[in-house]
Write a protein that holds these residues in place. Structure first.
Motif, PDB file in Angstrom:
ATOM      1  N   GLU B  54       0.821  -1.213   0.000  1.00 35.24           N
ATOM      2  CA  GLU B  54       0.000   0.000   0.000  1.00 35.24           C
ATOM      3  C   GLU B  54       0.850   1.257   0.000  1.00 35.24           C
ATOM      4  N   GLY B  55       2.129   1.085   0.185  1.00 36.90           N
ATOM      5  CA  GLY B  55       3.004   2.252   0.152  1.00 36.90           C
ATOM      6  C   GLY B  55       3.120   2.965   1.489  1.00 36.90           C
ATOM      7  N   VAL B  56       3.044   2.203   2.577  1.00 37.18           N
ATOM      8  CA  VAL B  56       3.246   2.793   3.909  1.00 37.18           C
ATOM      9  C   VAL B  56       4.704   3.252   3.999  1.00 37.18           C
ATOM     10  N   GLN B  57       4.911   4.457   4.487  1.00 34.08           N
ATOM     11  CA  GLN B  57       6.262   5.032   4.573  1.00 34.08           C
ATOM     12  C   GLN B  57       7.128   4.216   5.546  1.00 34.08           C
ATOM     13  N   ASP B  58       8.284   3.756   5.091  1.00 33.85           N
ATOM     14  CA  ASP B  58       9.136   3.010   6.018  1.00 33.85           C
ATOM     15  C   ASP B  58      10.215   3.922   6.593  1.00 33.85           C
ATOM     16  N   GLY B  59      10.870   3.461   7.625  1.00 30.70           N
ATOM     17  CA  GLY B  59      11.904   4.273   8.245  1.00 30.70           C
ATOM     18  C   GLY B  59      13.244   3.560   8.223  1.00 30.70           C
TER      19      GLY B  59
ATOM     20  N   GLU C 357       5.527  -3.830   5.683  1.00 23.58           N
ATOM     21  CA  GLU C 357       4.344  -2.981   5.751  1.00 23.58           C
ATOM     22  C   GLU C 357       3.367  -3.469   6.828  1.00 23.58           C
ATOM     23  N   LEU C 360       4.678  -2.337  10.138  1.00 27.93           N
ATOM     24  CA  LEU C 360       4.494  -0.889  10.317  1.00 27.93           C
ATOM     25  C   LEU C 360       3.055  -0.583  10.716  1.00 27.93           C
TER      26      LEU C 360
END
Lengths: 122, 516, 448
Positions: B54-59, C357, C360
């Motif tokens: 889904e394109g969750v921002q990673d760190g 993901e 997260l």
């Protein structure tokens, strides 16, 4: 040339002994695939384990025929262990020892004694 | 320094290098050549359909991998074909008698496989709450009960992941027990006829190995044992039946003498199949024995593992069993997983988690299927089958010993003397006749040894065919028809392989652009 | 009996052929006083149906991962495995074959091992890999013994974030071989690992990445320092899928990489059988334990594969072997390599991205609960949180409500400081509904 009952040969020049395994040993081992040599500078006593020679199915220790310091090793065996099969008593030498006690030479066999010893084994 | 071996000389093999990659014109009937995965797959191909992230921002920042890994993928049809073709290049128990001595290649029941795949066993996590895995713990307890009863021992450590691992576990229990008594015994006695793992294990446990002589049947030489036994001896590692397929008649005497010196008896249980349900190692004075579930209890060998090697322990060693410990309190099972959590003398831990659960399910399915009556029948039939092979071939091959055997028939190479055929040639010729070779050159104390273990799951017809084949090969060798031996195998997917080249210049992985 | 083909008539005729009158004669070497005269007090044989019933009843007493919202990791992970993997490993020719000591009729196993070794080397960023070990924990212990052999030193340092049971195994095997393990204090993020003191007795530093708490580390600075001290860096990976997203250990300077391969193809199986991964640099290959498959040619010049460098092994070297190990984890290795082949580059990296993901998403949900603190800022598919109560109690409560919430750190470590720490894993098998359920149930458990 002098021999041990563990099938090593020794050639002495001054205080330097060149060591290898005999043609009989090379033949018995079959195709040699790897030779593990010590670091130069290592001191050894007579009959200490000093190298390992491996064929496909066996690994055998090579013992120091004389006490002293390993001063040179035949690094070319790393790339070409087959030299031991081709020229065991020549280009297939293993290492050179600076002899600490020349009297130990008396414990070794002469060419003739070694031949008799080998014939006794078969 | 010499260890004499049968030689295969490099000069017998062509140089190789060009056109090594299998080509379709090399297909023969049902035997199909198959290139490496790396030669057929591509980085773009995949056999799975995943949803898009889904394109969750990673760190992750600069911890992220850059550039491709280089992993080729296969679509499902390509994968099926690749691995089914590879499978067809393997011999297997399901294809024929697999006479490997000391390996116990018996039938692997498919019920075992089905049971191991029940979600209640296959889809549970070793660290989920213990109250959610009571059935799994109960299964381990039930299997443990069978193993201790069948061996006449007090306790069992279930965590070893293979036979050699079990050996290590048993020897460490011995060491811990001795250290607890303040003993500093340093020596382990190992008979010359032992498996190579025994001395390797003793060394890994910090012991010195003292070799003891064997008599002509590979049995421990009692007088040499007595000569070598002193206050420094921590244990003897003995195999019973031994590696020559003979029962160690003096084992009880050996045990009582070593116990009198404060030492222990470790028994290598590799050959338990010969005596299961007939003799209990605990009654022989054994203190520790590993059980190869993949031998006696039919879990599959799987091309070299996974195994499982629970270790049964005598009362003297039981307190030192490694973690985890399984206990039952008021109808509830509980695992003790940390040393300082409870007051225990465990010598430590030899593997994460609680053992080879998948193998436990299979082994218990096998054991329940046979029951106490069937297991005794297993040992009897295994011994009968081996003796039938031994008797039926003794006129054309040379049994290493006179008399009957246990579950393995041992021949030496005297019948090949003067024929120009070696044990290795003879074994390779068996391949062309449709059989996997027997164990060769082991035990080391017998010249050109051929160790045949037919197991109890072979029918009489199957044994008769096998006997006929070996008989005809032995006769052919004696009649001087040696070419078929020297060239063998010719009917296998590959002829003899150049092991010298493999060891001199090891190529241990595929690399882009290298070789073929 | 269904697994025993001999009939009574066969037995009679075979005994006659052997020349004995009864089966007891064949057990003649067994002294009379130790022969079991009768059957043991154990049940007799059962049919398939009865065995199925017996075992199914035991299986039914367990809560399987698939029947709950499942977030348990700490060294074993649940992923979806394509159906073809299990089908292929049950092919008789793979399932019922022995170790490939007869290469002419074992090319199937051997070629798959060669492919396996290559895949392991590629993802770890190392030059060579062996044909597998028993599991990750024993591979870890063997890596330490190997480092001692190479450096001829006797002390290993174990990082604070190494799995507790891996540390125990390594400590146990080292202790009895005369070696020493120095365990650094437990630390959720391995703080300060690159500044540890290293003397000339240290053979290796063992660091897990991502560590057991889920924290992903950059070990390149540590690698430099370890190498300056003449020691080796051993990196432990318990979730190989992480290598689809994170820099490889080889890229960060590792000398030996060991891991648990279970998460790909193998399944949970209550802890075993699993699959030890073992990779290193080419120059150390002769010191590496375990089986190795190599490429060669046959007598007709065709490419083929054999087990090689076997002089390192116990059946030849006996007391001089590099290790007493004589099996690998063959069938698990096959499952792993088939799963990897089906994934390929695209599937492997894509699956890794989905896992990251998932973690997260879950960590953000859990961290917004009052009293819950996220302890691991950088992670792959697993992270740790601190709860206001002992984690084991919370886990027990949530289990009753259909959530297997993770592994309390107290299950692995005996440290009061960690009592409230919970290690939580999320993978592609979890759904948004399960994340919501977990958040709701955890909120309830903490607030009551």
């Amino acid at each position: 040339m002098k021999y041990t009952d563990q099938h090593e040969w020794v050639e002495v020049e001054g205080d330097l002994a060149t060591v290898g395994i005999t043609p009989y040993a090379a033949e018995q081992l079959g195709d040699i695939v790897y030779v593990e040599l010590p670091e130069p500078g290592k001191s050894v006593k007579q009959k200490d384990e000093v190298a390992v020679v491996e064929s496909v199915k066996a690994a055998s220790e090579v013992y120091a025929p004389l006490s002293g310091e390993v001063v040179e090793i035949n690094a070319s065996l790393g790339e070409a262990p087959e030299t031991v099969n081709a020229e065991p008593a020549g280009a297939g030498w293993f290492l050179k020892i600076k002899i600490a006690d020349a009297s130990e030479l008396e414990n070794l066999m002469s060419e003739e004694a070694y031949q008799q010893f080998v014939e006794g084994l078969d | 320094m010499l260890t004499k071996t049968d030689k295969t000389h490099a000069s017998e093999f062509p140089g190789g290098g060009e056109e090594l990659m299998p080509r379709t014109e090399q297909h023969k009937g049902l035997s199909q050549e198959e290139p490496l995965l790396f030669e057929t797959g591509s980085l773009e191909t995949t056999g799975v359909d995943l949803r898009e992230p889904e394109g969750v921002q990673d760190g992750l920042g600069d911890l992220k991998r850059e550039g491709p890994i280089g992993l080729p993928g296969l679509s499902e049809p390509q994968a099926l074909r690749h691995y089914v073709r590879l499978s067809q290049k393997n011999y297997a128990i399901d294809l024929g008698l697999y006479p490997l001595g000391s390996c116990t290649m018996k039938h692997n029941p498919r019920l075992n496989e089905k049971m191991a795949r029940l979600p209640g066993f296959a889809d549970i996590h070793p660290l989920q709450p213990q109250k959610t895995v009571q059935g799994a713990l109960e299964l381990i307890d039930q299997l443990g009960h069978w193993l201790t009863e069948l061996t006449g021992m007090s306790a069992v450590a279930m965590s070893p992941r293979a036979g050699a691992h079990g050996e290590l576990c048993g020897m460490l229990a011995i060491r811990a027990a001795l250290e607890n008594k303040g003993s500093d015994k340093r020596v382990v006695l190992v008979p010359e006829s032992a498996h190579g793992t025994n001395p390797a294990t003793a060394i890994q446990c910090g012991y010195e190995v003292r070799s003891i002589a064997c008599d002509q049947k590979g049995r421990v030489d009692l007088s040499d044992f007595r000569d070598k036994l002193d206050a420094d001896v921590a244990a003897i590692m003995i195999t019973n039946p031994n590696t020559c397929g003979m029962f160690e008649q003096d084992i009880a005497t050996i045990a009582s003498e070593i116990h009198a010196c404060g030492g222990f008896v470790y028994c290598d249980g590799a050959n338990f199949n010969a005596i299961v349900g007939k003799v209990r190692p605990g009654d022989l004075g054994v203190d520790a024995m590993h059980i190869n579930l993949h031998k006696t209890f039919s879990t599959p060998h799987g091309g070299g593992g996974p195994g499982s090697g629970p270790v049964v322990l005598s009362q003297a060693l039981a307190p030192y069993a490694p973690l985890p410990l399984l206990i039952k309190e008021e109808g509830t099972y509980r695992l003790i997983e940390r040393t300082n959590a409870d007051d225990v003398d465990a010598f430590g831990r030899i593997a994460a988690f609680h053992g080879q659960m998948g193998m436990f399910v299979r082994a218990l399915a096998y054991i329940l299927s046979h029951g106490a009556d069937g297991l005794a029948q297993v040992a009897e039939d295994a011994v009968l089958n081996a003796n039938y092979v031994l008797t039926s071939l003794k006129d054309v091959m040379t049994p290493a010993f006179r008399g009957t055997c246990m579950h393995e028939a041992l021949f030496d190479d005297r019948f090949l003397e003067g024929t120009g055929v070696t044990t290795l040639d003879f074994a390779k010729a068996m391949i062309d006749r449709g059989y996997h070779p027997m164990t060769m050159y082991f035990p080391l104390i017998v010249n050109g040894a051929m160790l045949i273990e037919p197991t109890e799951t072979e029918s009489k017809e199957s044994l008769d065919q096998f006997i006929d084949t070996l008989r005809s090969l032995a006769i052919a060798a004696k009649e001087g028809d040696i070419q078929q031996f020297v060239d063998a195998p010719v009917a296998a997917p590959r002829s003899r392989l150049d092991e010298t080249q493999a060891a001199r210049k090891p190529i241990l992985r595929w690399t882009q652009g290298a070789g073929a | 009996m269904r697994y025993l083909p001999l009939t009574d008539a066969d037995r009679t005729s075979m005994l006659e052929a052997v020349g004995v009158t009864s089966i007891a004669d064949l057990f003649g070497d067994v002294p009379d006083d130790v022969r079991l005269g009768k059957h043991l007090d154990l049940p007799i044989h059962k049919g398939e149906l009865e065995v199925e019933r017996h075992l199914a009843a035991l299986a039914d007493k367990n809560v399987s991962a698939g029947s709950s919202a499942f977030f348990v990791g700490a060294g074993a992970y649940r992923h979806h495995v394509p159906a073809s993997v299990d089908h292929l490993i049950q092919r008789s020719e793979f399932l019922t074959s022995y170790t490939p000591y007869q290469p002419e009729i074992s090319q199937g196993t051997l070629q798959s091992l060669f492919e396996f070794q290559t895949q392991v080397a590629l993802i770890t960023g190392m030059e060579v890999a062996n044909a597998s070990m028993y599991d990750g924990s024993t591979a870890c212990a063997e890596a330490v013994l190997m480092a001692h052999r190479i450096t001829k030193r006797k002390k290993a340092i174990l990082a604070g974030g190494l799995h507790g049971q891996y540390a125990d195994v390594t400590e146990t095997l080292s202790k009895y071989s005369g070696y020493k393990c120095i365990q650094l204090p437990r630390s959720v993020c391995d703080e300060g690992i690159e500044n540890i003191e290293l003397d000339d007795q240290i053979s290796c530093v063992v660091v897990q990445n991502p560590n057991v708490f889920g924290q992903a580390l950059d070990v390149s600075r540590l690698a430099e320092r370890v190498h300056e001290a003449g020691a080796l860096l051993v990196v432990v990976v318990t979730e190989p899928l992480s290598l689809g997203l994170l820099r490889s250990p080889g890229d960060m300077g590792a000398d030996i990489v060991v891991g648990e391969g279970q998460s790909l193809g193998v399944g949970l199986n209550f802890g075993g059988p699993y699959l030890g991964l073992f990779a290193t640099r080419q120059k150390y290959v002769r010191q590496m334990p375990g089986r190795l498959c190599g490429e060669t040619v046959d007598a007709d010049g065709r490419r083929g594969f054999v087990l090689t460098l076997s002089t390192r092994e116990q059946h030849i070297r006996r007391e001089k072997a590099t290790s007493n190990i004589c099996t690998n984890s063959g069938l698990c290795c096959l499952a792993w390599t088939i799963h990897m082949s089906l994934l390929g580059e695209k599937g492997f990296t894509g699956l890794a991205a989905l896992n990251h993901e998932a973690a997260l998403k879950l960590s953000r949900r859990l961290a917004r609960i009052d009293g819950v603190e996220l302890l691991t800022p950088t992670y792959f598919n697993e992270f740790s949180i601190r709860l206001p109560r002992p984690a084991s109690e919370v886990v027990d409560e949530l289990a009753d409500r259909g959530v297997l919430a993770g592994v309390p750190a107290s299950r692995l470590f005996d440290e009061p400081d960690l009592e409230n720490v919970l290690i939580v894993a999320a993978t592609e098998t979890n759904t948004d509904e399960q994340f919501d359920l977990y958040e709701a149930e955890l909120r309830k458990a903490i607030q009551c």
